[in-house]
Every structure is written in C-alpha cells, then in structure tokens.
Design a protein around this motif. Structure first.
Motif, short mmCIF file in Angstrom:
data_model
loop_
_atom_site.label_atom_id
_atom_site.label_comp_id
_atom_site.label_asym_id
_atom_site.label_seq_id
_atom_site.Cartn_x
_atom_site.Cartn_y
_atom_site.Cartn_z
N UNK A 184 38.74 -38.09 -59.36
CA UNK A 184 39.71 -37.32 -58.49
C UNK A 184 38.91 -35.89 -58.25
N UNK A 185 37.86 -35.43 -59.10
CA UNK A 185 37.29 -34.26 -58.99
C UNK A 185 36.01 -34.40 -58.12
N UNK A 186 35.52 -35.55 -57.90
CA UNK A 186 34.26 -35.56 -57.09
C UNK A 186 34.54 -35.58 -55.53
N UNK A 187 35.60 -35.89 -54.89
CA UNK A 187 35.98 -35.59 -53.56
C UNK A 187 37.38 -36.40 -53.20
N UNK A 188 37.91 -36.58 -52.21
CA UNK A 188 38.98 -36.87 -51.48
C UNK A 188 38.93 -38.42 -51.37
N UNK A 189 40.17 -38.93 -51.40
CA UNK A 189 40.27 -40.45 -51.46
C UNK A 189 40.47 -40.92 -49.95
N UNK A 215 38.61 -31.59 -66.86
CA UNK A 215 38.25 -31.15 -65.35
C UNK A 215 38.67 -29.62 -65.49
N UNK A 216 37.78 -28.88 -64.77
CA UNK A 216 37.92 -27.43 -64.50
C UNK A 216 37.76 -26.60 -65.61
N UNK A 220 33.11 -29.92 -68.72
CA UNK A 220 33.91 -30.87 -68.33
C UNK A 220 33.30 -31.32 -66.95
N UNK A 221 34.31 -31.87 -66.13
CA UNK A 221 33.90 -32.16 -64.91
C UNK A 221 34.21 -31.05 -63.90
N UNK A 222 33.41 -30.52 -63.14
CA UNK A 222 33.68 -29.75 -62.07
C UNK A 222 34.38 -30.42 -60.89
N UNK A 223 35.37 -29.49 -60.39
CA UNK A 223 36.27 -29.76 -59.40
C UNK A 223 35.40 -29.44 -57.94
N UNK A 226 39.08 -28.95 -52.98
CA UNK A 226 40.05 -27.72 -52.82
C UNK A 226 41.24 -28.27 -53.41
N UNK A 227 41.39 -29.42 -54.02
CA UNK A 227 42.63 -29.80 -55.15
C UNK A 227 42.82 -28.62 -56.08
N UNK A 228 44.06 -28.23 -56.25
CA UNK A 228 44.33 -27.46 -57.19
C UNK A 228 44.84 -28.24 -58.54
N UNK A 229 44.26 -28.32 -59.63
CA UNK A 229 44.51 -29.40 -60.85
C UNK A 229 44.97 -28.51 -61.87
N UNK A 230 46.04 -28.74 -62.26
CA UNK A 230 47.04 -28.00 -63.38
C UNK A 230 45.84 -27.94 -64.65
N UNK A 231 46.05 -26.72 -65.28
CA UNK A 231 45.31 -26.47 -66.55
C UNK A 231 45.34 -27.47 -67.67
N UNK A 232 46.52 -28.40 -67.64
CA UNK A 232 46.81 -29.25 -68.61
C UNK A 232 45.71 -30.47 -68.63
#
Length: 548
Positions: A184-189, A215-216, A220-223, A226-232
């Motif tokens: 999910x963090x590497x690119x768009x589907x 993630x983030x 972890x994995x860098x995003x 441009x998706x905003x991924x919640x801190x959880x």
C-alpha cells in the motif's frame, strides 16, 4: 435460498482440539496452558456465535459496505460471495457494536437484478469482524451472475461472478489473470483499475495481499504515495486486531475494490500476510515459537475473514489448509499450493547464497509431505489438458551471477532442490504434458521454460513458468532492471524479464496458451496507462515458450 454466513461452532471440531493436533510437532503445545492460549488468542466464541444480541440494521447511519464485495473459488454448481460491514473501517470495531447483523443477498442473471436466481439472508457476526461468506447453490455451470448485499437502508455495489464448466465438459477456452504483491505504501493500485476492465474469467492472487510492516514511522515502511495513512498503522501487525485493520486499509482502495467486484478471485498467501520469510512455525525474527504461533493464528484468522474463501479453508488455531484443487471442465486443473506453512527452514540462514549440500537434502521440503503427495496424486488422476499450479515463489532455477557456481535464493525453490526434483519427477511419472506454474513474490515479470536439467539447456522442457510482477511493490520499477543482463545471461531458459508493475493474463485453449504481460508506466502517481510489455505462446505438446 437461505445460506448462513458461518456454520455454528458446534458443527466444528472444537478449537482447542484442533490446536492440540500439533502436540508432538510443536514443543510448546505439550502443555495444556499453551494450547488454551492459542485457542483464546484469536477470540473465538466459546458458547456459540448466535448468542450475541442482534443489531437493528435501521440504526446503521453510515454506509457499511466501505470495503466492497468479492467472490471466489468458483465451482460448477456454486459461487462464494463475500462482504464485510464496516461503516468506520479504520476503527477496531469497524464502527459497529458487538452485535450480529442480518444481511440480505441476491444473485441474478442480469446486473439490473430483473431475473433473480437466488436470494437469502446471512448473519454478520461480531466474532468474525462482521464478515460474511455465503456459498450459493445449486447453480447452472458455466454461467455469469451478478450479486449484491443489503442491510438496513444500505445496498452494496454490484459484483460479477461466475460458475465453472461442468467437470467433463470439453471447454474450449479460459482467460485468467495472475497478480501478486501489493504494498500500500509503495504505490497506487493502478493495475487493478485496468484489470477490472479486462475481460478475464477469474483472477489468481499469488500472495502478499498485504504487508505487515509499520508505515509512516522510523524503522517502518516509507509511504511513497500521497495517500494519508492514519497513525494507527505506525506499528507492525502482531495481533488479530492489527491484521484486521490492515485488511481494512488495503480493501478501502477503490481499484482493488473494482477488481474484486469485476472478477472472482482465487487466493493463496505468501509470507507477508503473516511475517516476512517465515517457514512453518519458524519466524524471521528471534522470538519464542509460542509467540510466533499466536501471531500466525491471528494472521490466518484475519486472512480467512477478509478473503472470499469457502468453509473448508476456515482456520483452526494456527493452521489453515489453503492448498486446494479447482477445475475448468476438461480444459484445466488448478492445483493451488501453499509453500509457506509446511516448508523446512531456509538453508544457510536464508538470503542469497552459493549452493551447498543442504539444498539437495531429500529430508527438506517446500510443500510438506502431505501436500506433495496430494499434488502428485492429483496429477496422476488429472484428465485435464492443462495442469496449472498457482503458487508463490520462483520455481525455475534462477542463477543470480554469471559464474560457474552462482548464488541462488534460499527462499525460492532453488533452496529446496530435492523437493523440486520430486515434483518434476512426479509430473513426468504422471504423464503431465502441459504444465504451467504461476508465481509471484519477486516484484518482476519472468517467463521460463522449466527444464528437466536446468544446467543443460538441451534437456527436455517439462513445462512453463509465468511469473506475475507486483501490483505496486517495488515502486515504479524499470523495463530493464540493473540485473537484466546478468540474469538473462546466466539463465538461458529465462525467456523474458521486465521490472515494471502490472499483471499477466493467460488464455488457455485446446491447441495453445498465450500469456500477455501487462505493465503500467508507473505507480508513484495514480492513473498511469497500461501496455502489453510482451506476449508468448506455448503449444499443446510442445512446452517451449515462443514470442507471440
């Protein structure tokens, strides 16, 4: 027709009994307390799932179908339909109370639902995270159907599915797609958006449906999007709640939702659905085996809940039988493998290494003895023209250096050469003439001739291997990765190598099969165009790959 979403626990072997099957195989389960810990770690109900109160669905004020619909494992006489109710998918409870919800479903001949074939109700139980699995039948074989769900005042999107041809039908053609590896963090589907518009009968997902990493966050994995991924999601998945939330993150993607709605999926996992490069009950990291198996039980439970899988695949504690057999009339037999759950530990500490005696040890296995016997017996009994094996890791030899003795991947079949030899000898003994292996994992596209002796280019070709590149893992990639010259030079049976993102479609016919490698120009921004990077054919009775 009314079909329950899940069978009552009293119809199952009790969870504790299922876990106890591992006594003698796993050291920590010699103690009852550990078995109890596994049984309850995944929050299975003990008194019956119907004991929960029922929610008045009219009180659901937000769309509960945020994660879409799906179908899977098509059979000649039935389809499996899936959805999950989650008005707030990034909350641990999905935005619903711990109460069961009645869900109505419909199956029709047409997308406007003017000709209903079957309808009924299912129960979304809180113990199963309000997921719904409905097995609908009996149905006519080789037919396309449309389906949808309803609860309260909310109606899901419409899905399209189908049944397969009857077992003895001389089906003339089948087109399927193979996909894998969607970080999910590497690119768009983006590739899924194109696949949703492609004309295929079924999609095979070959593993790494999600990634377990944080993630983030630091470490972890860098995003990269441009998706905003919640801190959880800023920690690695370890618990049942973690895995459920990670599926919610992935299934909220509109392109993935579109692909699931458009086509039935046949899924199998690789490692990241649980933990990178685990082998049976041996984790990647140095943690006690009981701790890892608790994690594995949670991961397997969430996988079944969130995938369009039938009842026989429902896990029991830390085990889940994912290998299974599907057919397409007399045209094709599909033997879906699990090369993670039963394998021996990787040789020489995993990684890339020079070959040594350990990889030729006949006691080591990629599939486990039971699954290997099931595969070979299935080939002996097969009456199909094509025998296709959807599985996870690189099957053909892949030398990583141009040298007399080259490095190999210890996580792939190269690290389990004796196991691969038994499989190939079994195919020869069974008289399998049109063998095709489908593979994911490596984030690139390959096309191989499967040789009887990979070190002798003149040896017989026993089949073909089609390796589907990733949906997004590895980011944009390149048509010719930096290893292109080395790999193609070191492996003469490698007929194609491309490092872009995408998927592959395969059309099976009675005279030949054609594989089209689809690639998107990039995944770092949404909406990239798709092209056909290469096409190959392999003829019935002549398994060598040739450019189309």
């Amino acid at each position: 027709m009314t079909s329950a979403a899940h069978t009552h626990p009293s119809q199952h072997t009790p969870e504790l009994r299922a876990v106890a099957r591992h006594i003698g195989r796993r050291r920590f389960l010699t103690h009852t307390a550990a078995a109890v810990a596994v049984a309850f770690a995944v929050n299975l109900p003990t008194a019956g799932v119907a004991s929960a109160a029922e929610l008045d669905a009219s009180k659901i004020t937000e769309d509960p179908f945020t994660l879409g619909v799906a179908s899977g494992d098509p059979l000649p006489g039935s389809v499996l339909l899936w959805t999950r109710l989650a008005p707030a998918p990034y909350q641990p409870d999905g935005g619903l109370p711990a109460e069961r919800v009645t869900v109505y479903w419909e199956l029709a001949h047409d997308e406007h639902f003017g000709r209903i074939v079957r309808r009924g109700t299912a129960t979304a139980h809180p113990e199963f995270d309000h997921t719904v699995h409905v097995e609908v039948g009996p149905l006519a074989p080789d037919r396309v159907f449309y389906y949808r769900f309803r609860t309260g005042g909310w109606i899901s999107e419409t899905g399209r599915t189908r049944t397969t041809p009857a077992p003895h039908t001389q089906a003339s053609a089948l087109t399927f797609a193979a996909v894998s590896c969607q970080s999910y963090t590497d690119g768009y589907f983006t590739a899924y958006g194109h696949l949703a518009e492609d004309d295929v009968d079924v999609v095979f997902h070959l593993g790494d449906y999600l990634y377990e990493y944080a993630v983030n966050s630091a470490g972890g994995y860098r995003n990269y999007t441009d998706r905003v991924i919640p801190a959880l999601f800023n920690h690695e998945t370890l618990t049942l709640e973690d895995y459920r939330l990670r599926y919610a993150l992935y299934k909220s993607d509109p392109d993935l939702r579109a692909a699931h709605a458009a086509h039935p999926f046949v899924v199998t996992w690789d490692d990241h659905e649980t933990e990178n490069n685990y082998a049976d009950d041996i984790p990647e990291n140095d943690v006690p085996p009981e701790e890892f198996l608790l994690r594995r039980a949670a991961a397997y439970r969430a996988y079944w809940e969130n995938q369009p899988l039938r009842r026989p695949q429902q896990p029991a504690g830390a085990d889940m039988q994912l290998y299974r057999r599907l057919g397409w009339g007399r045209l094709a037999q599909f033997d879906i493998l699990d090369t993670r759950q039963y394998r021996s530990d990787q040789a020489y500490g995993d990684g890339l290494d020079l070959p040594g005696p350990e990889i030729d040890d006949p006691a080591r296995t990629m599939t486990g003895e039971t699954q290997e016997r099931w595969l070979l017996d299935g080939w002996r009994g097969s009456r199909a023209l094509w025998n296709v094996v959807p599985q996870q890791v690189n099957f053909a030899q892949r030398k990583l250096d141009i040298a007399p003795v080259a490095r190999l991947s210890m996580d792939a079949w190269d690290g389990y050469r004796a196991s691969r030899r038994r499989v190939l000898d079994g195919a020869k003994a069974a008289g399998v003439e049109n063998l095709m292996v489908l593979t994911g994992d490596v984030h690139v596209a390959y096309a191989y001739d499967i040789k009887d002796d990979f070190d002798d280019p003149s040896s017989a070709t026993l089949g073909t291997e089609i390796v589907a590149t990733s949906i997004s893992s590895g980011r944009d990639g390149a048509d010719r990765p930096t290893t292109w010259d080395t790999y193609t030079g070191a492996n003469p049976h490698m007929k194609f190598y491309n490092g872009r993102r995408g998927y592959v479609t395969v059309e099976l016919g009675r005279e030949a099969a054609r594989a089209d490698f689809k690639a998107v120009s990039g995944v770092s921004t949404p909406g990239a165009a798709i092209t056909t990077a290469a096409s190959f054919v392999t003829e019935v009775g002549d398994q060598c790959l040739k450019p189309a």
